[in-house]
Design a protein around this motif. Structure first.
Motif, mmCIF file in Angstrom:
data_model
loop_
_atom_site.group_PDB
_atom_site.id
_atom_site.type_symbol
_atom_site.label_atom_id
_atom_site.label_comp_id
_atom_site.label_asym_id
_atom_site.label_seq_id
_atom_site.Cartn_x
_atom_site.Cartn_y
_atom_site.Cartn_z
ATOM 1 N N ILE A 3 0.841 -1.203 0.000
ATOM 2 C CA ILE A 3 0.000 0.000 0.000
ATOM 3 C C ILE A 3 0.872 1.248 0.000
ATOM 4 O O ILE A 3 0.585 2.235 -0.679
ATOM 5 C CB ILE A 3 -0.959 -0.020 1.207
ATOM 6 C CG1 ILE A 3 -1.997 -1.124 0.972
ATOM 7 C CG2 ILE A 3 -1.632 1.327 1.403
ATOM 8 C CD1 ILE A 3 -2.957 -1.344 2.100
ATOM 9 N N GLN A 4 2.003 1.177 0.742
ATOM 10 C CA GLN A 4 2.890 2.335 0.822
ATOM 11 C C GLN A 4 3.432 2.712 -0.560
ATOM 12 O O GLN A 4 3.465 3.880 -0.935
ATOM 13 C CB GLN A 4 4.039 2.024 1.795
ATOM 14 C CG GLN A 4 4.888 3.225 2.126
ATOM 15 C CD GLN A 4 4.057 4.403 2.637
ATOM 16 O OE1 GLN A 4 3.169 4.246 3.463
ATOM 17 N NE2 GLN A 4 4.305 5.595 2.088
ATOM 18 N N THR A 5 3.849 1.682 -1.328
ATOM 19 C CA THR A 5 4.376 1.930 -2.673
ATOM 20 C C THR A 5 3.307 2.600 -3.525
ATOM 21 O O THR A 5 3.577 3.554 -4.264
ATOM 22 C CB THR A 5 4.771 0.584 -3.329
ATOM 23 O OG1 THR A 5 5.634 -0.110 -2.446
ATOM 24 C CG2 THR A 5 5.480 0.793 -4.653
ATOM 25 N N LEU A 6 2.110 2.107 -3.408
ATOM 26 C CA LEU A 6 1.007 2.641 -4.188
ATOM 27 C C LEU A 6 0.716 4.095 -3.807
ATOM 28 O O LEU A 6 0.539 4.958 -4.675
ATOM 29 C CB LEU A 6 -0.227 1.765 -3.954
ATOM 30 C CG LEU A 6 -1.371 1.898 -4.931
ATOM 31 C CD1 LEU A 6 -0.887 1.797 -6.372
ATOM 32 C CD2 LEU A 6 -2.386 0.813 -4.655
ATOM 33 N N ASN A 7 0.707 4.340 -2.501
ATOM 34 C CA ASN A 7 0.460 5.715 -2.051
ATOM 35 C C ASN A 7 1.549 6.661 -2.535
ATOM 36 O O ASN A 7 1.277 7.803 -2.894
ATOM 37 C CB ASN A 7 0.358 5.765 -0.520
ATOM 38 C CG ASN A 7 -0.986 5.238 -0.033
ATOM 39 O OD1 ASN A 7 -1.956 5.209 -0.794
ATOM 40 N ND2 ASN A 7 -1.041 4.798 1.194
ATOM 41 N N THR A 8 2.787 6.169 -2.561
ATOM 42 C CA THR A 8 3.892 7.000 -3.054
ATOM 43 C C THR A 8 3.671 7.356 -4.522
ATOM 44 O O THR A 8 3.924 8.476 -4.952
ATOM 45 C CB THR A 8 5.232 6.237 -2.886
ATOM 46 O OG1 THR A 8 5.359 5.869 -1.519
ATOM 47 C CG2 THR A 8 6.416 7.088 -3.294
ATOM 48 N N ASP A 26 2.057 4.192 -14.002
ATOM 49 C CA ASP A 26 3.067 3.909 -12.973
ATOM 50 C C ASP A 26 2.830 2.525 -12.353
ATOM 51 O O ASP A 26 3.766 1.763 -12.125
ATOM 52 C CB ASP A 26 3.031 4.972 -11.867
ATOM 53 C CG ASP A 26 3.454 6.346 -12.373
ATOM 54 O OD1 ASP A 26 4.046 6.412 -13.467
ATOM 55 O OD2 ASP A 26 3.193 7.335 -11.673
ATOM 56 N N ILE A 27 1.557 2.230 -12.075
ATOM 57 C CA ILE A 27 1.232 0.933 -11.458
ATOM 58 C C ILE A 27 1.543 -0.203 -12.444
ATOM 59 O O ILE A 27 2.138 -1.211 -12.080
ATOM 60 C CB ILE A 27 -0.265 0.884 -11.043
ATOM 61 C CG1 ILE A 27 -0.538 1.944 -9.974
ATOM 62 C CG2 ILE A 27 -0.645 -0.504 -10.535
ATOM 63 C CD1 ILE A 27 -2.013 2.161 -9.674
ATOM 64 N N GLN A 28 1.156 0.010 -13.701
ATOM 65 C CA GLN A 28 1.415 -1.013 -14.729
ATOM 66 C C GLN A 28 2.921 -1.267 -14.852
ATOM 67 O O GLN A 28 3.368 -2.401 -14.959
ATOM 68 C CB GLN A 28 0.836 -0.535 -16.068
ATOM 69 C CG GLN A 28 1.147 -1.425 -17.259
ATOM 70 C CD GLN A 28 0.179 -2.579 -17.424
ATOM 71 O OE1 GLN A 28 -1.004 -2.460 -17.188
ATOM 72 N NE2 GLN A 28 0.700 -3.714 -17.840
#
Ligand code: FES
Length: 152
Positions: A3-8, A26-28
């Motif tokens: 979740i932290q990576t995603l929030n960043t 970015d997520i892809q």
């Protein structure tokens, strides 16, 4: 998926709901596909309807909801390539990797896709691997091509 990576990633785009496509890119890039849990997280964080994210994720061919391989092989089956035996190229790759077009190998090294023209008809039959073009393909060249990418 952290979740932290995603929030960043979301913060990196200014927590801005007008940057949805950039965030999904970015997520892809990070996960090689768009996990549904990530879409839900983006939806919650930016207060954007999940249906909107899902529409974007399914509309653009650059996005995938399914895990994709480290290497994407795209073989052209357009008319010019078709008459130069492109289906045999697809068959050979399918046979070698044990997958059909649209599928990913279980080890997630390769994804095989087909398109109707890559814009380089004179080079047909042609395929693109991770953005690099390979023209005048023959069935005999496939083994070496796959081996080369398997190691990368
Ligand atoms: S038909 Fe294959 S590149 Fe155009």
């Amino acid at each position: 998926m952290e979740i932290q990576t995603l929030n960043t990633m979301i913060e990196g785009r200014g927590n801005d709901s007008s940057q949805l496509i950039g965030i999904l890119q970015d997520i892809q890039a990070e996960y090689n596909h768009l996990p549904l849990s990530a879409l839900m997280q983006v939806s919650e964080t930016l207060k954007v309807p999940f249906s909107r994210l899902y529409s974007i994720a399914t509309f653009f061919k650059a996005f995938s909801l399914q895990p994709r391989g480290r290497h994407i092989i795209t073989v052209c089956l357009g008319t010019a390539c078709h008459v130069r035996k492109a289906p045999r190229i697809v068959d050979e790759i399918s046979r070698s990797l044990g997958i059909r077009a649209g599928e990913t190998t279980p080890d997630r090294i390769f994804t095989l896709e087909t398109v109707n023209c890559l814009g380089t008809c004179a080079l047909g039959p042609v395929a693109v691997v991770d953005g690099k073009y390979f023209g005048n393909l023959t069935v005999k060249k496939i083994g070496a091509l796959l081996k080369r990418y398997e190691k990368e």
